[in-house]
Design a protein around this motif. Structure first.
Motif, PDB file in Angstrom:
ATOM      1  N   ASP A  42       0.728  -1.187   0.202  1.00  0.00           N
ATOM      2  CA  ASP A  42       0.182  -0.187   0.023  1.00  0.00           C
ATOM      3  C   ASP A  42       0.854   1.082  -0.018  1.00  0.00           C
ATOM      4  O   ASP A  42       0.487   2.372  -0.806  1.00  0.00           O
ATOM      5  CB  ASP A  42      -1.008  -0.029   1.256  1.00  0.00           C
ATOM      6  CG  ASP A  42      -1.885  -1.043   1.299  1.00  0.00           C
ATOM      7  OD1 ASP A  42      -2.345  -1.554   0.146  1.00  0.00           O
ATOM      8  OD2 ASP A  42      -2.576  -1.569   2.245  1.00  0.00           O
ATOM      9  N   GLU A  43       1.996   1.147   0.646  1.00  0.00           N
ATOM     10  CA  GLU A  43       2.850   2.436   0.834  1.00  0.00           C
ATOM     11  C   GLU A  43       3.586   2.557  -0.543  1.00  0.00           C
ATOM     12  O   GLU A  43       3.640   3.582  -0.934  1.00  0.00           O
ATOM     13  CB  GLU A  43       3.933   2.237   1.755  1.00  0.00           C
ATOM     14  CG  GLU A  43       3.103   2.128   3.429  1.00  0.00           C
ATOM     15  CD  GLU A  43       4.374   2.122   4.481  1.00  0.00           C
ATOM     16  OE1 GLU A  43       5.388   1.928   4.063  1.00  0.00           O
ATOM     17  OE2 GLU A  43       3.770   2.058   5.695  1.00  0.00           O
ATOM     18  N   LEU A  44       3.838   1.543  -1.190  1.00  0.00           N
ATOM     19  CA  LEU A  44       4.599   1.486  -2.457  1.00  0.00           C
ATOM     20  C   LEU A  44       3.441   2.106  -3.508  1.00  0.00           C
ATOM     21  O   LEU A  44       3.750   3.034  -4.325  1.00  0.00           O
ATOM     22  CB  LEU A  44       5.358   0.436  -2.812  1.00  0.00           C
ATOM     23  CG  LEU A  44       6.665  -0.041  -2.264  1.00  0.00           C
ATOM     24  CD1 LEU A  44       6.808  -1.281  -2.589  1.00  0.00           C
ATOM     25  CD2 LEU A  44       7.697   1.173  -2.507  1.00  0.00           C
ATOM     26  N   VAL A  45       2.510   1.808  -3.516  1.00  0.00           N
ATOM     27  CA  VAL A  45       1.292   2.285  -4.377  1.00  0.00           C
ATOM     28  C   VAL A  45       1.044   3.614  -4.356  1.00  0.00           C
ATOM     29  O   VAL A  45       0.827   4.425  -5.176  1.00  0.00           O
ATOM     30  CB  VAL A  45       0.175   1.319  -4.238  1.00  0.00           C
ATOM     31  CG1 VAL A  45      -1.149   1.967  -5.131  1.00  0.00           C
ATOM     32  CG2 VAL A  45       0.437  -0.274  -4.873  1.00  0.00           C
ATOM     33  N   ALA A  46       1.037   3.982  -3.149  1.00  0.00           N
ATOM     34  CA  ALA A  46       0.824   5.245  -2.762  1.00  0.00           C
ATOM     35  C   ALA A  46       1.936   6.524  -3.343  1.00  0.00           C
ATOM     36  O   ALA A  46       1.922   7.645  -3.590  1.00  0.00           O
ATOM     37  CB  ALA A  46       0.772   5.763  -1.308  1.00  0.00           C
ATOM     38  N   LEU A  47       3.151   5.591  -3.528  1.00  0.00           N
ATOM     39  CA  LEU A  47       4.413   6.348  -4.149  1.00  0.00           C
ATOM     40  C   LEU A  47       4.451   6.278  -5.808  1.00  0.00           C
ATOM     41  O   LEU A  47       5.323   6.927  -6.417  1.00  0.00           O
ATOM     42  CB  LEU A  47       5.515   5.949  -3.564  1.00  0.00           C
ATOM     43  CG  LEU A  47       5.825   6.259  -1.941  1.00  0.00           C
ATOM     44  CD1 LEU A  47       6.996   5.666  -1.513  1.00  0.00           C
ATOM     45  CD2 LEU A  47       5.905   7.822  -1.782  1.00  0.00           C
ATOM     46  N   GLY A  48       3.397   5.548  -6.271  1.00  0.00           N
ATOM     47  CA  GLY A  48       3.356   5.430  -7.739  1.00  0.00           C
ATOM     48  C   GLY A  48       3.548   4.018  -8.143  1.00  0.00           C
ATOM     49  O   GLY A  48       3.605   4.048  -9.526  1.00  0.00           O
ATOM     50  N   ALA A  49       4.036   3.262  -7.261  1.00  0.00           N
ATOM     51  CA  ALA A  49       4.148   1.647  -7.947  1.00  0.00           C
ATOM     52  C   ALA A  49       2.705   0.930  -8.481  1.00  0.00           C
ATOM     53  O   ALA A  49       1.625   1.724  -7.828  1.00  0.00           O
ATOM     54  CB  ALA A  49       4.610   0.541  -6.773  1.00  0.00           C
ATOM     55  N   ASN A  50       2.897   0.200  -9.514  1.00  0.00           N
ATOM     56  CA  ASN A  50       1.683  -0.326  -9.913  1.00  0.00           C
ATOM     57  C   ASN A  50       1.435  -1.804  -9.269  1.00  0.00           C
ATOM     58  O   ASN A  50       2.472  -2.773  -9.544  1.00  0.00           O
ATOM     59  CB  ASN A  50       1.937  -0.734 -11.606  1.00  0.00           C
ATOM     60  CG  ASN A  50       0.871  -1.415 -12.154  1.00  0.00           C
ATOM     61  OD1 ASN A  50      -0.337  -1.264 -11.762  1.00  0.00           O
ATOM     62  ND2 ASN A  50       1.162  -2.279 -12.996  1.00  0.00           N
ATOM     63  N   GLU A  51       0.482  -2.232  -8.822  1.00  0.00           N
ATOM     64  CA  GLU A  51       0.255  -3.308  -8.104  1.00  0.00           C
ATOM     65  C   GLU A  51      -0.395  -4.147  -9.260  1.00  0.00           C
ATOM     66  O   GLU A  51      -1.497  -4.015  -9.773  1.00  0.00           O
ATOM     67  CB  GLU A  51      -0.596  -3.419  -6.753  1.00  0.00           C
ATOM     68  CG  GLU A  51      -1.089  -4.710  -6.289  1.00  0.00           C
ATOM     69  CD  GLU A  51      -1.748  -4.613  -4.917  1.00  0.00           C
ATOM     70  OE1 GLU A  51      -1.927  -5.911  -4.533  1.00  0.00           O
ATOM     71  OE2 GLU A  51      -2.261  -3.743  -4.496  1.00  0.00           O
TER      72      GLU A  51
END
Length: 287
Positions: A42-51
Motif C-alpha cells: 500500500d505504501e509503494l502504491v501511494a508512491l506510484g508503484a503499480n500493483e
C-alpha cells in the motif's frame, strides 16, 4: 518517467520495500505483487508503484525483473512460474541470499530458455535499503553486468562484479558468516557483561574504542541500553536458514565449519524456544 525500465519487483519486504521506493524515485516504472503483508504494498502504491495480481500480469507490463525473496526455496518456486512466461533475453536480477546449488540450478533453467539471469545478493540492512546504501555482489556473464548495474544503481552505493554465476552466492555467504558471526559475538558479550555485573553503557563506550568495535555492536548495544532489542533487523529464522547455507558451503573447511555449527546450534535452540520470528538481537534479553 523512464520508459525503458519497466521493472517487475518481486519481494517488497524488509529489504525490498526500500529498494522499490528508490527505483521509483529514480523515475522507473515499478510493478509489485503482494504476498502476506499489505503495508509495504500500500505504501509503494501511494508512491506510484503499480500493483499486479499475478506474475502473468507483471510480465505483460515489465521488461526486467528484480527478485528479493526470503529463501532459495521461495526464489526457485517463483522462478519456476516466472521463467516460462518471459521472452528470450529478458533480464532477471536475483537479490535473494541463495545457497550455491540453487543458483547453479536457476542458471541452467534460465539458459535453457535463453534468459539473462543475474545473481546480486546484497550487503547492508533495512536502513541501508531505505538510504540507497546497499552493496550488490554480482555474479553473471560479463555482458549482463552493465545492464544489471544500471538498474541497481538507484538502490546501491557499491556494485561489484565477482565473476560467473555462483560467485555472488559464495561471496555473500562468506560475508554473512562474518556479519552474523560478529552479531552473535556481540549478543553473547552483552549477555555475559550483564551476568558479570558490568554496566552496559560503560562497556559499550569502552569496547567501541578497541578492535571489538563493529557495525553490529553499534546496532545492538545502544538499543539494548535503552531497553529495546530490535537493533539488528534480521530474524532468527533467517539466521538459521543462512547458517545452513553457510555450513553447506564451508563443509570442507574444518575450523569455519565448526564455528558455523556452533552458531547454527545457538539459533536453532532459539527458534525451537519460540523465537523464530524475533530479531537476532532479541537474544540479548535472554539474560
Amino acid at each position: 518517467m523512464n520508459n525503458n525500465n519497466k521493472i517487475g519487483f518481486i519481494g517488497a519486504g524488509i529489504m525490498g520495500q526500500g529498494m522499490a521506493q528508490n527505483l521509483l524515485k529514480a523515475g522507473n516504472e515499478v510493478s509489485i505483487i503482494a504476498n502476506k503483508n499489505r503495508r509495504p504494498i500500500d505504501e509503494l502504491v501511494a508512491l506510484g508503484a503499480n500493483e499486479v495480481l499475478s506474475l502473468a500480469d507483471m510480465v505483460s507490463c515489465c521488461n526486467s525483473f528484480i527478485l528479493c525473496l526470503p529463501s532459495s526455496a521461495t526464489a526457485t518456486s517463483v522462478c519456476d512460474e516466472l521463467f516460462p512466461l518471459l521472452f528470450p533475453e529478458t533480464l532477471i536480477i536475483d537479490c535473494t541470499t541463495n545457497e550455491l546449488v540453487s543458483v547453479k540450478e536457476l542458471e541452467k533453467k534460465a539458459k535453457a530458455l535463453k534468459l539473462r539471469y543475474v545473481e546480486a545478493p546484497l550487503t547492508g540492512g533495512q536502513k541501508q535499503s531505505w538510504d540507497a546504501m546497499l552493496g550488490a555482489i554480482v555474479g553473471c556473464d560479463k555482458d549482463d553486468f552493465e545492464l544489471a548495474s544500471n538498474i541497481l544503481k538507484p538502490c546501491c552505493a557499491q556494485i561489484e562484479w565477482l565473476g560467473e554465476l555462483g560467485m555472488g552466492a559464495k561471496t555473500k555467504l562468506v560475508s554473512n558468516f562474518l556479519a552474523l558471526g560478529t552479531a552473535t559475538l556481540v549478543v553473547e558479550a552483552m549477555k555475559s557483561a550483564n551476568k558479570l555485573g558490568i554496566d552496559w553503557e560503560k562497556f559499550y563506550k569502552l569496547a567501541s574504542q578497541g578492535s571489538g568495535h563493529s557495525m553490529s555492536l553499534d546496532r545492538i548495544a545502544p538499543k539494548a541500553i535503552e531497553g529495546s532489542h530490535d537493533g539488528y533487523v534480521f530474524t532468527i529464522a533467517n539466521t538459521v536458514k543462512d547458517m545452513e547455507y553457510i555450513l553447506a558451503l564451508l563443509k570442507d573447511q574444518p575450523d569455519a565449519a565448526a564455528l558455523t555449527e556452533v552458531f547454527l546450534r545457538i539459533y536453532k535452540d532459539a527458534a525451537n524456544a519460540g523465537m523464530q520470528d524475533s530479531f537476532l538481537s532479541a537474544r540479548v534479553k535472554n539474560k
